[in-house]
Motif scaffolding. Structure first.
Motif, PDB file in Angstrom:
ATOM      1  N   ASP A 185       0.882  -1.167   0.000  1.00 47.99           N
ATOM      2  CA  ASP A 185       0.000   0.000   0.000  1.00 47.99           C
ATOM      3  C   ASP A 185       0.917   1.212   0.000  1.00 47.99           C
ATOM      4  O   ASP A 185       1.481   1.576   1.048  1.00 47.99           O
ATOM      5  CB  ASP A 185      -0.917  -0.007   1.225  1.00 47.99           C
ATOM      6  N   ASN A 186       1.094   1.783  -1.194  1.00 54.74           N
ATOM      7  CA  ASN A 186       2.126   2.809  -1.404  1.00 54.74           C
ATOM      8  C   ASN A 186       3.478   2.186  -1.059  1.00 54.74           C
ATOM      9  O   ASN A 186       3.851   1.189  -1.660  1.00 54.74           O
ATOM     10  CB  ASN A 186       1.813   4.062  -0.593  1.00 54.74           C
ATOM     11  N   ASP A 187       4.212   2.713  -0.084  1.00 49.91           N
ATOM     12  CA  ASP A 187       5.521   2.158   0.247  1.00 49.91           C
ATOM     13  C   ASP A 187       5.465   1.195   1.435  1.00 49.91           C
ATOM     14  O   ASP A 187       6.501   0.708   1.895  1.00 49.91           O
ATOM     15  CB  ASP A 187       6.512   3.284   0.574  1.00 49.91           C
ATOM     16  N   PHE A 188       4.276   0.926   1.927  1.00 43.07           N
ATOM     17  CA  PHE A 188       4.133   0.078   3.103  1.00 43.07           C
ATOM     18  C   PHE A 188       3.816  -1.356   2.681  1.00 43.07           C
ATOM     19  O   PHE A 188       2.858  -1.597   1.944  1.00 43.07           O
ATOM     20  CB  PHE A 188       3.022   0.619   4.004  1.00 43.07           C
ATOM     21  N   MET A 189       4.644  -2.313   3.134  1.00 46.18           N
ATOM     22  CA  MET A 189       4.438  -3.720   2.792  1.00 46.18           C
ATOM     23  C   MET A 189       3.684  -4.425   3.912  1.00 46.18           C
ATOM     24  O   MET A 189       3.985  -4.228   5.095  1.00 46.18           O
ATOM     25  CB  MET A 189       5.789  -4.402   2.554  1.00 46.18           C
ATOM     26  N   ARG A 190       2.698  -5.249   3.519  1.00 49.61           N
ATOM     27  CA  ARG A 190       1.958  -6.057   4.494  1.00 49.61           C
ATOM     28  C   ARG A 190       2.032  -7.515   4.088  1.00 49.61           C
ATOM     29  O   ARG A 190       2.135  -7.845   2.904  1.00 49.61           O
ATOM     30  CB  ARG A 190       0.491  -5.638   4.550  1.00 49.61           C
ATOM     31  N   LEU A 191       1.921  -8.396   5.064  1.00 48.31           N
ATOM     32  CA  LEU A 191       1.835  -9.831   4.826  1.00 48.31           C
ATOM     33  C   LEU A 191       0.385 -10.265   5.022  1.00 48.31           C
ATOM     34  O   LEU A 191      -0.235  -9.905   6.029  1.00 48.31           O
ATOM     35  CB  LEU A 191       2.743 -10.591   5.793  1.00 48.31           C
ATOM     36  N   ILE A 192      -0.141 -11.032   4.062  1.00 44.65           N
ATOM     37  CA  ILE A 192      -1.524 -11.466   4.160  1.00 44.65           C
ATOM     38  C   ILE A 192      -1.641 -12.953   3.813  1.00 44.65           C
ATOM     39  O   ILE A 192      -0.794 -13.515   3.114  1.00 44.65           O
ATOM     40  CB  ILE A 192      -2.455 -10.641   3.235  1.00 44.65           C
TER      41      ILE A 192
END
Length: 253
Positions: A185-192
């Protein structure tokens, strides 16, 4: 109607390019495989059941704040999912000894473990998805230490949810595996949580009788696999209690 662009075909699912940017259509096949695809079969209706069951679990996880790739079910066999970068690991959570763990350690199947154990295997069919330690994962750059810490925490949250739901309908969650993907999300990485959660990826035993209600029915020739999956779906309220297993519809591209 133009045919959709095929992105990937695996043993149990096909991924097509989605109708919206950043999405894929996940199609559930009736193919059943075991022992690294050495045993194969077609189980009418399995894909329909797994589509509905995976939807049920993904929506349940979303309600408790666990992020998943699931967007919505499209029809009997397909769901719209978020496109993710899959980490090349199978994340296995074990509550009881079974399968390869029982064989490796010489334990009787069904032995309770002192706590849930999280294992990782490297996703490579040609190698038989070998078990790998965390040191390998970090050294080869598949995931960072922070990623692994987050993946373990995510897997244990999934385990808490799944074990509770299953226990409520008289089913013991022996073990399961998930895949995890990265999204930005933009420059933010998430693990799903990605891929699927279904009886294909879990070991499920009836609490009272010990009857197996998962893919071991196919692996060990214990009966009709679709009937076992239908029993799980009926207990969870995904199908009405008088339902028989789902028919095999024709895919129209």
């Amino acid at each position: 109607m133009a045919r959709r662009k095929l992105v990937y075909e695996g043993k149990a699912k096909i991924l097509y390019e989605g109708t919206e940017p950043g999405t894929l259509v996940q199609y559930f096949k009736d193919d059943a495989t075991a022992f690294n695809a050495q045993k194969k079969g077609i189980i009418d209706g399995k894909g329909v059941l797994n589509n509905r069951l995976s939807e049920f679990f993904m929506l349940g996880l979303a309600r408790i704040g666990v992020p998943t790739h699931f967007i919505r079910r499209l029809n009997m066999r397909e769901q719209l999912i978020r496109q993710v970068e899959i980490i090349p690991l199978e994340v296995i959570v074990r509550n009881f000894a079974a399968g390869t763990m029982a064989k490796r350690l010489g334990m009787e199947e069904g032995t309770p473990l002192p706590r849930p154990i999280v294992e990782f295997s490297y996703k490579d069919d040609a190698l038989g998805d070998p078990l790998v330690p965390e040191e390998y994962i970090i050294a080869f750059g598949w995931a960072s230490q922070q990623d692994l810490d987050d993946i373990i925490a995510l897997a244990l949250r999934v385990n808490d949810f799944m074990a509770g739901v299953m226990h409520g309908v008289g089913i013991k969650l022996i073990d399961f595996k998930i895949e995890v993907g990265r999204v930005w999300d933009n420059d933010f990485m998430r693990l799903i949580v990605a891929d699927e959660i279904s009886p294909d990826s879990c070991r499920l035993w009836d609490i009272e009788s010990g009857r197996k209600l998962d893919k071991d029915v196919f692996r060990q020739d214990l009966g009709d696999l679709a009937d076992a999956y239908t029993e799980v779906a009926k207990r969870l309220g995904v199908l009405p209690s008088n339902a028989t297993h789902m028919p095999k519809p024709t895919l129209i591209n």
